[in-house]
Design an enzyme around this catalytic site. Structure first.
Site, PDB file in Angstrom:
ATOM      1  N   PRO A 122       2.669   4.781   1.190  1.00 39.13           N
ATOM      2  CA  PRO A 122       3.317   5.122   2.463  1.00 39.13           C
ATOM      3  C   PRO A 122       2.341   5.819   3.409  1.00 39.13           C
ATOM      4  CG  PRO A 122       4.672   5.800   0.589  1.00 39.13           C
ATOM      5  CD  PRO A 122       3.350   5.400   0.038  1.00 39.13           C
ATOM      6  N   ASP A 161      -1.148  24.713 -12.144  1.00 36.30           N
ATOM      7  CA  ASP A 161      -2.445  24.349 -12.707  1.00 36.30           C
ATOM      8  C   ASP A 161      -2.279  23.639 -14.035  1.00 36.30           C
ATOM      9  OD1 ASP A 161      -3.557  25.694 -10.555  1.00 36.30           O
ATOM     10  OD2 ASP A 161      -3.665  27.591 -11.646  1.00 36.30           O
ATOM     11  N   HIS A 183      -7.413  35.466 -10.622  1.00 32.86           N
ATOM     12  CA  HIS A 183      -6.971  34.090 -10.879  1.00 32.86           C
ATOM     13  C   HIS A 183      -7.738  33.104  -9.995  1.00 32.86           C
ATOM     14  CE1 HIS A 183      -3.782  31.105 -12.090  1.00 32.86           C
ATOM     15  NE2 HIS A 183      -4.261  30.514 -11.005  1.00 32.86           N
ATOM     16  N   GLU A 184      -7.794  33.376  -8.710  1.00 32.22           N
ATOM     17  CA  GLU A 184      -8.452  32.446  -7.783  1.00 32.22           C
ATOM     18  C   GLU A 184      -9.967  32.441  -7.967  1.00 32.22           C
ATOM     19  OE1 GLU A 184      -6.740  30.366  -6.294  1.00 32.22           O
ATOM     20  OE2 GLU A 184      -4.799  31.315  -6.605  1.00 32.22           O
ATOM     21  N   THR A 206       3.055  -1.031   9.064  1.00 30.83           N
ATOM     22  CA  THR A 206       3.817  -1.443  10.242  1.00 30.83           C
ATOM     23  C   THR A 206       2.932  -1.477  11.481  1.00 30.83           C
ATOM     24  OG1 THR A 206       5.783  -0.411   9.273  1.00 30.83           O
ATOM     25  CG2 THR A 206       5.853  -0.921  11.622  1.00 30.83           C
ATOM     26  N   THR A 221      -0.052   4.427   5.296  1.00 31.47           N
ATOM     27  CA  THR A 221      -1.375   3.827   5.485  1.00 31.47           C
ATOM     28  C   THR A 221      -1.442   2.936   6.713  1.00 31.47           C
ATOM     29  OG1 THR A 221      -0.704   2.100   3.916  1.00 31.47           O
ATOM     30  CG2 THR A 221      -2.027   3.914   3.057  1.00 31.47           C
ATOM     31  N   GLY A 222      -0.313   2.654   7.359  1.00 31.74           N
ATOM     32  CA  GLY A 222      -0.340   1.898   8.609  1.00 31.74           C
ATOM     33  C   GLY A 222       0.028   0.445   8.471  1.00 31.74           C
ATOM     34  N   GLY A 274       0.823  -1.196   0.000  1.00 37.49           N
ATOM     35  CA  GLY A 274       0.000   0.000   0.000  1.00 37.49           C
ATOM     36  C   GLY A 274       0.857   1.245   0.000  1.00 37.49           C
TER      37      GLY A 274
END
Length: 719
Positions: free
Chosen positions: A247, A544, A466-467, A252, A249-250, A245
């Site tokens: 990095p 963008d 722009h935003e 270990t 995601t748990g 999976g």
């Protein structure tokens, strides 16, 4: 029979250990003897060198001459060495046969001579009396016993060296498993961290959002608790389970939770711990790891980042003897140990595509358990786990935070909660509010505000248009996400402003073509606003353009969404769980044509963005004017301005900004089932004329897979 075999195995193992111990002790003794001899020789040599440096030999006749010339201060007769030592005056200088001068200015020069006869010593004493020179006899040193001399010179240094070696080895063994008699520093010993019964401190209660992975591992836990019911029926548990999976995601954490639920010892080691500069060390550590695990079975052995030693053994990029020997030893050990003893091997990686096929075949890593990014319910459960020890205010709604963090992994959510708690402390509060959590999310994606950054009026106007261009295009489209926030405040991660989009519902990784086109159009909204309003272009749209081009290229190369190529795969995924990159699987001419298809998609989306902004220019100007005044506005305030209401009346700052006439995608989906009759029932009904009761049968849906990133990523400006 099994008990006898176990006894034999234990006996042979004990003999092997004893032989190794005796071999190690013998090597230490040899090293101690060698060092003792070297030290003894060095001591003797140094003593002789010291004597030679402080004394100079002269002829006996020279002593007589010096006495007669009154150049001697004192004379010492050494009976043990049968020598005469003479201390000359301070102004005396002796020149030897080679022309070397020895002066006595500092008073440390001492001359010695060998007497010719005993009568010569008597006459020399008479001469000293005549010249009034002081003379003495050297202190009598009795001869030491040869046995005592041997003890002091050899046995005592040998014992001290052995004691020093044993203390150093014991200290290294306690520090990191590097000690041991079997070798110098225990280089071949596995440095695995061992968590004994329940000491991992992690159970399935501490792991949220991975229900499918936990369900797959429950069988392993049940086997460790009740192995008899599996062996009675003849079943064998898989020897290994591979956790794959992205990095964070748990993986270990999930492995530790399995050991905590099973209440068995847990060996944790990283793949890089097997790799050393010496060939054969990694293989030795693999043997030692499985040997130690078999002693405390049932147990779990967890190898993190197994791709370090498990890469495919090809010679295209050059060989690595150490890594290949380590992998070969790991394969041999997995074939050799008996799974009925309860030794379970877990491994984790985020690059399963590079692993050797021999490692993945049945009988080694039989199961592949995917630990993927959590969905909405998983993110809510993960946030609940990470906020158990956090004091939350009453206005906290974890579901809204989970909606905003689509695509985040468990590590991201843990960091978000911690940042929210730190922000609450900085603000002087004792409780974490909803504002803290959402501000922490924005802090993670955009960084902190640049309070010292100053923009000119033209730059602020340019960034605002722009935003708002992003926000207006998103607001007027059916398949885009609602606007959450618009800001023109510069942030530390390079953006001069950003537009935050937040989904109203949980979205899987499945995206339709219309949704992808809408995402590209929203990304084009910033550049379109620059050209429509200010008739210019800036480098603020660089990120963008990259995001839009990446989506369009995936549509053509991976998703089969172009009219020119149709459902033709032009590329294949290389790193599914890391950067998501892919490699081209087509000719150069086809790749050039693919670039043209990508350009057509981008041009179409850009034209659509320009059209939306031209049709809503007045609304855009109103929002920009309010944004320039406030610098940061919410989606609710933007909607109020467009609808002609006072933005201050927006009660819920985080309310939906989707227009009433535009429904959310997939809000109302109906599965219409049709009656499906089998040939046998149709023939019977035709013969008997019986009526068949209609039943709904769910249609079969073909699963689709895509790795498109989540759509709620903010549209940056000024990067």
């Amino acid at each position: 029979m099994n008990q006898n075999d176990n006894k034999k195995n234990n006996g042979s193992g004990g003999k092997g250990n004893n032989s190794n111990n005796w071999r190690g002790i013998l090597s230490l003794v040899c090293w101690a003897l060698i060092l003792t001899a070297i030290l003894s020789y060095a001591g003797t040599y140094m003593n002789g060198a010291a004597d030679a440096a402080s004394s100079v030999e002269i002829p006996y006749s020279k002593v007589v001459t010096m006495l007669k010339a009154n150049q001697v201060e004192s004379v010492r007769f050494d009976d043990t060495k049968d020598l005469i030592y003479v201390t000359p005056d301070k102004n005396f200088t002796y020149t030897d046969e080679d022309g070397n001068d020895y002066d006595n200015k500092d008073g440390e020069l001492e001359l010695y001579a060998v007497p010719v006869t005993s009568e010569g010593i008597t006459s020399l004493i008479a001469l000293c009396d005549d010249k009034d020179v002081e003379y003495t006899a050297g202190p009598y040193t009795p001869q030491m016993s040869p046995i005592l001399t041997f003890l002091i010179s050899y046995i005592v240094p040998f014992a001290l060296i052995m004691l020093m070696f044993s203390l150093v080895m014991r200290w290294m063994n306690k520090k990191g498993g590097m000690g041991g008699i079997g070798g110098i520093g225990g280089v071949g010993k596995a440095n695995a961290k061992v968590y004994m019964e329940k000491s991992t401190g992690v159970t399935f209660k501490d792991v949220a959002g991975q229900d499918e992975a936990k369900e797959s591992l429950t069988e392993i836990i049940d086997f460790l608790h009740n192995p008899q019911k599996y062996t009675d029926i003849g079943a064998k548990l898989p020897k290994g389970a591979l956790l794959v999976g992205p990095p964070g995601t748990g993986k270990t954490l999930l492995a530790k939770a399995v050991a905590g639920e099973a209440s068995v010892p847990f060996f944790s080691i990283s793949g890089s711990d097997f790799v050393e500069m010496f060939v054969g060390v990694g293989a030795s550590r693999v043997r030692d790891l499985f040997k130690e695990a078999s002693k405390v079975a049932p147990c779990i052995v967890f190898i993190d980042e197994i791709d370090t030693i498990g890469k495919s053994r090809d010679n295209r990029m050059g060989g690595n003897d150490e890594r290949e020997q380590t992998l070969n030893q790991l394969l041999a050990e997995m074939d050799g140990f008996d799974p009925t003893k309860g030794v379970i091997l877990l491994a984790a990686t985020n690059r399963p595509e590079v692993l050797d096929q021999a490692l993945l075949r049945p009988g080694r890593f039989d199961r592949r358990i995917t630990v993927d990014r959590p969905n909405l319910a998983g993110r809510i459960a993960t946030l609940e786990v990470h906020t158990r020890n956090i004091k939350l205010a009453e206005d906290v709604n974890l579901k809204k935070v989970a909606l905003a963090t689509a695509g985040c992994v468990g590590a991201d959510l843990a960091n978000l909660v911690n940042e929210a708690a730190l922000r609450a402390v900085r603000k002087g509060r004792r409780l974490v509010t909803q504002e803290d959590l959402l501000a922490a999310f924005e802090l993670v994606i955009a960084g902190t505000e640049k309070k010292g950054s100053v923009l000119t009026e033209f730059e602020k106007k340019l960034v605002a248009y722009h935003e708002v261009g992003h926000a207006m295009v998103a607001y007027k489209q059916k398949n885009s996400e609602p606007v959450q926030k618009i800001t023109i405040v510069p942030h530390t991660q390079g953006s001069l402003g950003y537009t935050l989009l937040m989904p109203e519902e949980d979205k899987t990784e499945l995206r339709t073509r219309d949704e992808l086109m809408a995402k590209i159009t929203v990304s084009m909204g910033g550049r379109a606003a620059e050209e429509v309003v200010l008739n210019t272009m800036t480098n603020g749209a660089s990120q963008d353009i990259q995001d839009a081009t990446s989506v369009a290229r995936n549509m053509v190369a991976m998703y089969g969404m172009s009219d020119q190529f149709g459902m033709m795969a032009l590329a294949s995924r290389r790193n599914q769980y890391l950067d998501g990159g892919y490699g081209m699987d087509c000719a150069q001419d086809t790749a050039a044509a693919m670039d043209e298809a990508v350009k057509n998609i981008l041009d179409a989306c850009y034209k659509k963005a320009v059209k939306v902004l031209q049709e809503n220019r007045d609304d855009m100007d109103k929002v920009v004017a309010y944004l320039l005044e406030k610098e940061t506005i919410t989606g609710g305030e933007m909607v109020a301005i467009i609808e002609g209401r006072d933005p201050a009346t927006a009660e819920d700052a985080y309310a939906s900004t989707r227009p009433e006439e535009i429904e959310a995608p997939a809000r109302h989906v109906h599965m219409i089932s049709q009656k499906i009759e089998s040939p046998e029932s149709t023939a019977d009904d035709a013969a008997t004329g019986d009526e068949t009761v209609e039943t709904d049968v769910a249609p079969q849906v073909e699963s689709s897979e895509t790795t498109e990133p989540p759509a709620e990523t903010p549209e940056d400006s000024g990067k």
